[in-house]
Design a protein around this motif. Structure first.
Motif, PDB file in Angstrom:
ATOM      1  N   LEU A  62      94.733  -5.823  23.117  1.00 17.63           N
ATOM      2  CA  LEU A  62      94.787  -4.958  21.938  1.00 17.63           C
ATOM      3  C   LEU A  62      93.838  -5.443  20.856  1.00 17.63           C
ATOM      4  O   LEU A  62      93.242  -4.663  20.126  1.00 17.63           O
ATOM      5  N   LEU A  63      93.709  -6.762  20.756  1.00 14.93           N
ATOM      6  CA  LEU A  63      92.876  -7.355  19.718  1.00 14.93           C
ATOM      7  C   LEU A  63      91.444  -7.570  20.167  1.00 14.93           C
ATOM      8  O   LEU A  63      90.602  -7.983  19.382  1.00 14.93           O
ATOM      9  N   GLY A  64      91.165  -7.341  21.441  1.00 15.19           N
ATOM     10  CA  GLY A  64      89.805  -7.494  21.932  1.00 15.19           C
ATOM     11  C   GLY A  64      89.421  -8.934  22.196  1.00 15.19           C
ATOM     12  O   GLY A  64      88.253  -9.291  22.121  1.00 15.19           O
ATOM     13  N   GLY A  65      90.347  -9.786  22.510  1.00 15.05           N
ATOM     14  CA  GLY A  65      90.000 -11.181  22.785  1.00 15.05           C
ATOM     15  C   GLY A  65      91.224 -12.026  23.017  1.00 15.05           C
ATOM     16  O   GLY A  65      92.275 -11.543  23.410  1.00 15.05           O
ATOM     17  N   PRO A  82      85.212 -21.755  12.939  1.00 12.63           N
ATOM     18  CA  PRO A  82      86.661 -21.510  12.903  1.00 12.63           C
ATOM     19  C   PRO A  82      86.973 -20.015  12.860  1.00 12.63           C
ATOM     20  O   PRO A  82      86.127 -19.199  12.507  1.00 12.63           O
ATOM     21  N   ALA A  83      88.185 -19.685  13.227  1.00 19.05           N
ATOM     22  CA  ALA A  83      88.637 -18.298  13.172  1.00 19.05           C
ATOM     23  C   ALA A  83      88.825 -17.881  11.715  1.00 19.05           C
ATOM     24  O   ALA A  83      88.977 -18.721  10.829  1.00 19.05           O
ATOM     25  N   HIS A  84      88.805 -16.597  11.479  1.00 21.96           N
ATOM     26  CA  HIS A  84      89.071 -16.054  10.147  1.00 21.96           C
ATOM     27  C   HIS A  84      90.580 -15.992   9.947  1.00 21.96           C
ATOM     28  O   HIS A  84      91.321 -15.588  10.842  1.00 21.96           O
ATOM     29  N   TYR A  85      91.048 -16.378   8.777  1.00 26.67           N
ATOM     30  CA  TYR A  85      92.490 -16.437   8.516  1.00 26.67           C
ATOM     31  C   TYR A  85      93.177 -15.094   8.690  1.00 26.67           C
ATOM     32  O   TYR A  85      94.308 -15.017   9.188  1.00 26.67           O
ATOM     33  N   LYS A 129      88.042  -5.565   7.548  1.00 25.30           N
ATOM     34  CA  LYS A 129      86.595  -5.341   7.678  1.00 25.30           C
ATOM     35  C   LYS A 129      85.847  -6.663   7.552  1.00 25.30           C
ATOM     36  O   LYS A 129      84.905  -6.936   8.305  1.00 25.30           O
ATOM     37  N   GLU A 130      86.269  -7.491   6.619  1.00 24.35           N
ATOM     38  CA  GLU A 130      85.656  -8.805   6.412  1.00 24.35           C
ATOM     39  C   GLU A 130      85.793  -9.677   7.657  1.00 24.35           C
ATOM     40  O   GLU A 130      84.835 -10.291   8.110  1.00 24.35           O
ATOM     41  N   GLN A 131      86.993  -9.715   8.232  1.00 23.01           N
ATOM     42  CA  GLN A 131      87.202 -10.564   9.414  1.00 23.01           C
ATOM     43  C   GLN A 131      86.444 -10.029  10.623  1.00 23.01           C
ATOM     44  O   GLN A 131      85.968 -10.797  11.437  1.00 23.01           O
ATOM     45  N   LYS A 132      86.321  -8.719  10.754  1.00 24.32           N
ATOM     46  CA  LYS A 132      85.557  -8.154  11.882  1.00 24.32           C
ATOM     47  C   LYS A 132      84.086  -8.527  11.770  1.00 24.32           C
ATOM     48  O   LYS A 132      83.471  -8.910  12.765  1.00 24.32           O
ATOM     49  N   ALA A 133      83.530  -8.421  10.569  1.00 23.83           N
ATOM     50  CA  ALA A 133      82.126  -8.799  10.364  1.00 23.83           C
ATOM     51  C   ALA A 133      81.937 -10.293  10.635  1.00 23.83           C
ATOM     52  O   ALA A 133      80.960 -10.701  11.278  1.00 23.83           O
ATOM     53  N   TYR A 134      82.859 -11.104  10.169  1.00 26.64           N
ATOM     54  CA  TYR A 134      82.794 -12.553  10.391  1.00 26.64           C
ATOM     55  C   TYR A 134      82.885 -12.870  11.882  1.00 26.64           C
ATOM     56  O   TYR A 134      82.110 -13.656  12.417  1.00 26.64           O
ATOM     57  N   THR A 135      83.841 -12.252  12.569  1.00 28.86           N
ATOM     58  CA  THR A 135      84.059 -12.511  13.988  1.00 28.86           C
ATOM     59  C   THR A 135      82.844 -12.084  14.815  1.00 28.86           C
ATOM     60  O   THR A 135      82.473 -12.764  15.769  1.00 28.86           O
TER      61      THR A 135
END
Length: 193
Positions: A13-16, A142-145, A128-134
């Motif tokens: 569901l989360l793509g990873g 590190p992963a986005h919080y 949106k911020e975490q998708k761009a970061y990922t």
């Protein structure tokens, strides 16, 4: 459905992959002495309420229960404390503060004081911020919080009793095996296989 299957489905569901899932599957827990900056990972009742509210904003109650009823905040704290590495625990804990800081900057008040619409809009921005970061991050970054919070929300909800039995269609296992079951567009997905 076993834990590995549930995690695989949530991961899809989360793509990873899900952060901390390997430790959870192996049954490992962090030693009680593990601390972050000397403070440890002891979450307060206010922290759990905050995480419940974040989770409820991601998965609100509709015709099925929301994340708050599934006690996703408590689930999140347990997984972070018991399964995340010390580095990921720090990212998560710092992320709770960053989320509140972003809320203050956007709305002039902390997350818990905002309207449902303000909470929703903030989390859409953070997503949106975490998708761009990922998309741009290197493997060692590190992963986005917020990605962690969202993953734990989905994982906790869809593996909870309310999520599995009321948001998804559920058939208790063991039961008879039906290898081919018709699916009609618009029906709920299955919680068991």
């Amino acid at each position: 459905m076993n834990r590995r299957d549930a995690l695989t489905r949530v991961g899809l569901l989360l793509g990873g992959t899900i952060i901390g899932a390997e430790a959870f599957l192996s049954g490992c827990t962090n030693p009680p002495s593990a601390t972050i900056g000397g403070a440890g990972t002891n979450f307060s009742n206010d922290d759990v309420a905050f995480l419940d509210e974040v989770a409820e904003t991601i998965l609100p109650a509709t015709d099925s229960p929301g994340a708050k009823e599934a006690k996703v905040g408590d689930f999140m704290t347990r997984i972070v404390k018991d399964c995340y590495t010390e580095a990921d625990q720090k990212i998560f804990l710092d992320g709770m503060k960053k989320l509140n800081d972003a809320c203050k900057q956007k709305n002039g008040k902390v997350f818990m004081e905002c309207t449902p619409e303000q909470k929703h809009d903030l989390l859409v921005d953070l997503d949106k911020e975490q998708k761009a970061y990922t998309d741009k991050k290197k493997k060692e970054d590190p992963a986005h919080y917020f990605r962690m919070m969202k993953e734990l929300t989905l994982w906790g909800y869809f593996t909870s009793e309310p999520g599995a039995t009321k948001a998804l269609r559920y058939v208790a296992v063991p039961g008879k095996y039906e290898g081919c079951v018709d699916y009609k567009k618009g029906e709920k997905a299955w919680a068991t296989s």
